[in-house]
Structure formats: structure tokens, C-alpha cells
Scaffold this motif. Structure first.
Motif, PDB file in Angstrom:
ATOM      1  N   UNK A   7      60.061   1.483   3.287  1.00  0.00           N
ATOM      2  CA  UNK A   7      61.020   0.469   3.726  1.00  0.00           C
ATOM      3  C   UNK A   7      62.205   1.061   4.485  1.00  0.00           C
ATOM      4  N   UNK A   8      62.517   2.322   4.212  1.00  0.00           N
ATOM      5  CA  UNK A   8      63.724   2.917   4.771  1.00  0.00           C
ATOM      6  C   UNK A   8      63.439   3.807   5.982  1.00  0.00           C
ATOM      7  N   UNK A   9      62.239   3.659   6.514  1.00  0.00           N
ATOM      8  CA  UNK A   9      61.861   4.400   7.716  1.00  0.00           C
ATOM      9  C   UNK A   9      61.446   3.397   8.790  1.00  0.00           C
ATOM     10  N   UNK A  10      61.123   3.904   9.973  1.00  0.00           N
ATOM     11  CA  UNK A  10      60.833   3.014  11.089  1.00  0.00           C
ATOM     12  C   UNK A  10      59.548   2.237  10.907  1.00  0.00           C
ATOM     13  N   UNK A  11      59.374   1.223  11.769  1.00  0.00           N
ATOM     14  CA  UNK A  11      58.156   0.422  11.711  1.00  0.00           C
ATOM     15  C   UNK A  11      56.925   1.271  12.006  1.00  0.00           C
ATOM     16  N   UNK A  12      57.016   2.171  12.984  1.00  0.00           N
ATOM     17  CA  UNK A  12      55.908   3.072  13.314  1.00  0.00           C
ATOM     18  C   UNK A  12      56.183   4.419  12.659  1.00  0.00           C
ATOM     19  N   UNK A  13      55.737   4.549  11.403  1.00  0.00           N
ATOM     20  CA  UNK A  13      56.060   5.766  10.649  1.00  0.00           C
ATOM     21  C   UNK A  13      55.356   6.998  11.198  1.00  0.00           C
ATOM     22  N   UNK A  14      54.310   6.800  12.010  1.00  0.00           N
ATOM     23  CA  UNK A  14      53.608   7.949  12.581  1.00  0.00           C
ATOM     24  C   UNK A  14      54.514   8.745  13.509  1.00  0.00           C
ATOM     25  N   UNK A  15      55.596   8.097  13.991  1.00  0.00           N
ATOM     26  CA  UNK A  15      56.540   8.781  14.873  1.00  0.00           C
ATOM     27  C   UNK A  15      57.736   9.340  14.111  1.00  0.00           C
ATOM     28  N   UNK A  16      57.754   9.129  12.807  1.00  0.00           N
ATOM     29  CA  UNK A  16      58.869   9.589  11.977  1.00  0.00           C
ATOM     30  C   UNK A  16      58.403  10.752  11.116  1.00  0.00           C
TER      31      UNK A  16
END
Length: 597
Positions: free
Chosen positions: A371-380
Motif C-alpha cells: 500500500x505504501x509503494x507505487x502502483x507499478x511496484x516493478x519499478x520500485x
């Protein structure tokens, strides 16, 4: 990990069922160009349709669900195609040309097939138009998956031995390319069938870019990873018959694979591997959402709950993001032992026991971290670093997490008009609501603390003589310090004030005093007298507020060390606001108990 894949391929008695291998083709229809030939060379054709039969797929249709993906050429005589009329016509025209090219490569093709070939070549435009019309009639809303194949005098292409051998020859050639002599990295034997490119199983192994194969040309790349054609087929079997249908799952926009490996290569280990694969098959077929606990997501197919009782296995977690025809490794976690998975479930269970109450039926999984990361977590990258740390038992940067938590919480409070709005129904409400975010953040901290991945230093000695000691006890050492307790209780008292303002006046102007939840030590110390003045002015003091004020003052007076970040102080404050109802119910129950005594 590659050794684990290889070992799976060697298990001849474990593979996915046809239902699992062709799961994506469920409900498909097959359109057949049905040729009827005579010995005199006359040919007629019509278009038949039948339901896709998984038991005919490989032997009669010569259809492989994994063929033709990415940049690999589609050499099948049966193929999927688009469903609007114009798209279908184009796809069928291309498909006919492929079939003609495919048939022309064989020698000794039966005469009736050659006659059908000639008819197909002469009338391909008319055939494409006819099939396109039928396809649109069958699937006007694009809901039915369609495939195209051919029959000759009622026989499927796979029922012609000669055509089947052509298909198998082309398939082998596509896999092997040019062959070389060398020692295979897996079977260890020196062979003359070392394939030139071993990138067909996993597409993150590529050799077509400069620098990927230092000091070697692309044609010499096989020397860095020599694999014989026999072992390659073992890999192919493992991926297509076991890993893809049984061990692949979704994780917030990326795919992940859970690949088991035997620790000790004995018969007991092999038997455990067979057992876990068969158990996974049964679990995925059942899809019983209330039978198995989830760890990564709320997906009912998740299998981690059944991995913790095997002692001869370890697990590799491979997270992959598909980009066009390539596969990019987002994260690889190797050698996760069963006991670690069990530790994660133990921590999950403790979180749920602590935070479950009449209002919220909590299920904890790592989606609460997401929830506390971006919508596209593959880029995070930081999100997957956190997942890696959780599985590998490495320390997590607590200040970084708090910063992430507060970025989302501050934004949600302002967007939702203030935290004092109670949820109208049981549950956590919207995943972006302040209540839901604070609950998730609290559970995340508790989960990581249970795993000893974060630590909270006790800044001040804690004197255990307050009315709320037993309340805080259930949270372990999350509130192990008078400063933390004082800030939490101050948040609860602030929530009480704003709820009363909202109820009596229709708005909560005190929110402006909270400085967007970026308050420092002096701001918090100045908040208590302001609240006291408001409560006295409105006549809102009660036994509940008196208890809170006494506990706040006592805890903050004990504190001479406030060595914590702005994010942590404000998070503790918002946590108290969120748990206001919980705290009030606790004090009410304590008061009733005193009256009974």
C-alpha cells in the motif's frame, strides 16, 4: 535455481494435468478448414467448428500453448487468432501462408494433402473471408477464444504420420539451431548436440546485445552456458508441464514462481518433492479461499501455507516482469528454508490476533506493505528489497518505512477531510482511507518486529504503574517508551475533541492546529493545553478525557529524550487517533470491571 528447474524436469511421474496445461484455452472454439478430396483431384471445402478438446491438442491439432510466444516463430498448423472481422481476415491470411510454408517443407506428403494444399493456395482469399465471417458470428463480443486448423477428409493434421514428423522436425530445429560439441553443464557428459542458444526456456538469458557475452561473438555464446539438446528438453518439460501451470502466480503486476529444490539428493528428498508438487496440484484445483492462509497476497491460489512442513526442500522465489518479448528478473530469492516460511506465518498469526476486533476482521499479508509503494511496484526497487529482507531475515530501514507510511497517511487525511470520520461499515474501508493506511502501517511494524527485522530503542525508562499498562501490553514493545505512549494517547484525545466538534458543529477546525501532521516536539507539548482549553470551553470534559489527560501528562513528564524523527512522532500520534474507539472501549470495560469488584 537452474538446477532446481532441471530436477523438476527429471520427475517423469509428476506433471500438470491437461486441464492445467491448457487452462488459458478453456472455452475455446476451433474452426477447421475441412477439405474433401477425390482421387481425380477434385477438392471441395467448408468450415467446421468444434469445441477445443484438451485431449486432442498435442496429438491431433499439433497445438502447443507455449509455442510462438515472444520472438519464436509459430510453426504450428493450429493457431489462435483475433476475433473482429478485419483482424480475423488478416490473421487467417497470415496463418494460411504459414500452413502452406509448413506443408511445403515435407517430403513424401500424401497425395490428398497435396491436393488440399493446392486448393488452399488458390482460394486463400475466399477462405479467409469465409472464416472471418464465421468468427464474428461465433464471438461477436470477443468473449470466445478462437483457433484455426485444417482437416483433410475428416482427418486431423496430427493423424497424418508424415505431417506429424514434419512438425516434430521443425520443433527440434527451432530448439537446437546449429549444434556444437562440448560438455553439458547439467548432465556433465561430452556430447556433439550442444545447442547454440539456450534462451528459449527463460527469456532473461539473452545473447543478442553487445557486452552480454564478453570477448565472444553471439555464435560462440553457447560456450558460456553449454546445454545439450537432451537436457534442454528436460528444462522445457519442467517449465511447460510443471512450473508454468502449477508454480506460477501473480504479485501486483509481476509474475512470481515458487520453485522447490531437494537439499539432499536422496530418495526421501525426491519423495518430498513429489508430495509437495501433488499437494500443490490439489490445492490449485480446489481453490478453497477459507482453507489456506495467505502470505503474499489475498489470492486464494497461493501455496505458501503448505510449504512449511517439508524438511528436505528449499524454495526459490523468482519474480519476473514481462516487457514485450523479454523477461526481466525483478527479484530472485534463493534457498528459502521451510522453517523461514513457518516463521513468517507465525508472525502473521500474531499480527492478526493483536489487531482483530469486533470492528475489523483482519487478514494480514504483504499486500499491506505494498500500500505504501507505487502502483507499478516493478519499478520500485525498494519494495522488492523489503520483500527480499523479509524472506532472508535482513534488517529493514525503519526510518525509511516510516517516511513511506507518513507520505501516504498525510495525503489520505487531507484528501478524506480529516481522520475523525468514522467508517460506516465493518471492515477497513477503502485501501486508501486514513483508517486503512494507519491499520496497515501498525500491522506492518508489528509484523517486522516479530521477525526482529526492526528495533525500537527505549528512549526513556518506563514506569509501569499506569491505568493503561495492560492496554499497551498486547502491542509488545511497540509502545515501550513514555514518549511513544504519550504521543499515542495525545492522538486519541485529539480525535475525541475533533469528533465532538464534528458532531456538535458540523466541522472540526482543530485539524488546522495539527500542521499537516508534520509537528515537532514543541508542537506536541503545546497541543495538550490547547485541547484542555477547548474541552473546558465547550463543557466536554468527562471521566474518559480526565484519564487520558492524566496519562498523557504523566508519560510526557517522564520523557527527557525525544530522539526520534518527525515521521515517527506524527505516526504515533495518528495511530492514537485511529485507535481512539479501541482505547475508549478498553477504558469502559475497565470501569465496568471496577464497579463489579
Amino acid at each position: 535455481m537452474l538446477n532446481a528447474v532441471y530436477e523438476l524436469g527429471l520427475l517423469s511421474d509428476v506433471q500438470a494435468s491437461p486441464q492445467e496445461m491448457y487452462a488459458k484455452d478453456k472455452g475455446s472454439k476451433v474452426l477447421f478448414i475441412n477439405f474433401k478430396t477425390s482421387d481425380e483431384g477434385h477438392t471441395e471445402w467448408d468450415v467446421d467448428i468444434e469445441d477445443f478438446d484438451i485431449y486432442k491438442a498435442s496429438e491431433k491439432y499439433l497445438y502447443d500453448p507455449n509455442m510462438g510466444k515472444g520472438q519464436e516463430p509459430n510453426i504450428m498448423p493450429t493457431m489462435s487468432f483475433e476475433k473482429t472481422q478485419e483482424e480475423t481476415k488478416q490473421s487467417v491470411t497470415k496463418g494460411i501462408k504459414k500452413v502452406l510454408s509448413w506443408l511445403s517443407k515435407g517430403e513424401g506428403i500424401p497425395q490428398e494433402v497435396q491436393i488440399a494444399m493446392k486448393k488452399l493456395e488458390d482460394e486463400q482469399d475466399e477462405l479467409a473471408e469465409n472464416i472471418a465471417e464465421k468468427a464474428v458470428d461465433i464471438a461477436p463480443n470477443k468473449k470466445t477464444k478462437l483457433k484455426l486448423s485444417i482437416k483433410i477428409n475428416g482427418k486431423y493434421v496430427g493423424e497424418y504420420d508424415r505431417l506429424k514428423r514434419v512438425f516434430q522436425k521443425l520443433a527440434r530445429k527451432r530448439i537446437s539451431g546449429n549444434l556444437h560439441k562440448g560438455t553439458c553443464a547439467f548432465c556433465g557428459e561430452t556430447k556433439d548436440n550442444i545447442i547454440e542458444k539456450a534462451s528459449g526456456v527463460y527469456r532473461f538469458y539473452t545473447v543478442d546485445k553487445l557486452g552480454f557475452v564478453p570477448k565472444l561473438t553471439e555464435k560462440e555464446a553457447w560456450k558460456t552456458f553449454p546445454v545439450c539438446a537432451d537436457c534442454y528438453m528436460v528444462f522445457k518439460k519442467a517449465k511447460e508441464e510443471i512450473i508454468e501451470p502449477l508454480l506460477k502466480y501473480k504479485f501486483y503486476g509481476v509474475s512470481y514462481y515458487v520453485i522447490p529444490e531437494i537439499v539432499s539428493k536422496d530418495e526421501v528428498g525426491k519423495e518430498e518433492l513429489r508430495e509437495i508438487l501433488n499437494e500443490i496440484k490439489g490445492h490449485r484445483n480446489e481453490k478453497l479461499s477459507d482453507k489456506y492462509k495467505r502470505l503474499l497476497t489475498s489470492n486464494e491460489e497461493e501455496i505458501f501455507d503448505i510449504l512449511g512442513d517439508k524438511q528436505k526442500l528449499v524454495y526459490h522465489l523468482l519474480f519476473i516482469k514481462k516487457e514485450s518479448s523479454a523477461e526481466k528478473i525483478v527479484l530472485l530469492i534463493e534457498d528459502v528454508p521451510p522453517r523461514r516460511i513457518q516463521q513468517l506465518f507465525d508472525a502473521k498469526e500474531k499480527v492478526e490476533n493483536v489487531f482483530h476486533n469486533e470492528k475489523f476482521n483482519v487478514e494480514y499479508h504483504l499486500g499491506h506493505q505494498k500500500k505504501f509503494f507505487g502502483d507499478d511496484v516493478s519499478k520500485d526497487k525498494t519494495f522488492f528489497e523489503l520483500i527480499d529482507a523479509i524472506f532472508k531475515g535482513r534488517q529493514v530501514d525503519f526510518e525509511f518505512l516510516l517516511h513511506r507510511f507518513m507520505l501516504k497517511i498525510r495525503s489520505a487525511i487531507l484528501q478524506n477531510g480529516g481522520l475523525w470520520k468514522r467508517e460506516k461499515s465493518k471492515g477497513t474501508g477503502s485501501s486508501a482511507s486514513p483508517q486503512s493506511l494507519i491499520l496497515s502501517a501498525l500491522m506492518n511494524i508489528f509484523f517486522l518486529k516479530e521477525l526482529s527485522l526492526i528495533s525500537l530503542n527505549q528512549l526513556n525508562p518506563l514506569i509501569m504503574n499506569g491505568k493503561l499498562d495492560s492496554y499497551f501490553q498486547k502491542y509488545g514493545d511497540m509502545f515501550n517508551d513514555p514518549v511513544r505512549r504519550g504521543l499515542f494517547l495525545l492522538g486519541a484525545l485529539t480525535q475525541y475533541l475533533m469528533l465532538r466538534q464534528q458532531h456538535d458543529r458540523g466541522s472540526a477546525p482543530f485539524l488546522k492546529k495539527l500542521k499537516g501532521f508534520k509537528m515537532n516536539k514543541q508542537d506536541f507539548l503545546g497541543l495538550l493545553p490547547q485541547i484542555e482549553n477547548k474541552l473546558a470551553a465547550y463543557g466536554w470534559n468527562s471521566k474518559f478525557t480526565q484519564t487520558l489527560k492524566e496519562e498523557i501528562a504523566k508519560n510526557l513528564l517522564q520523557a527527557n529524550n525525544w530522539d526520534m524523527s518527525i515521521d515517527e512522532m506524527n505516526f504515533l500520534f495518528t495511530a492514537g487517533m485511529y485507535l481512539y474507539d479501541d482505547l475508549k472501549n478498553f477504558l469502559k470495560a475497565e470501569e465496568q470491571q471496577e464497579q463489579i469488584v
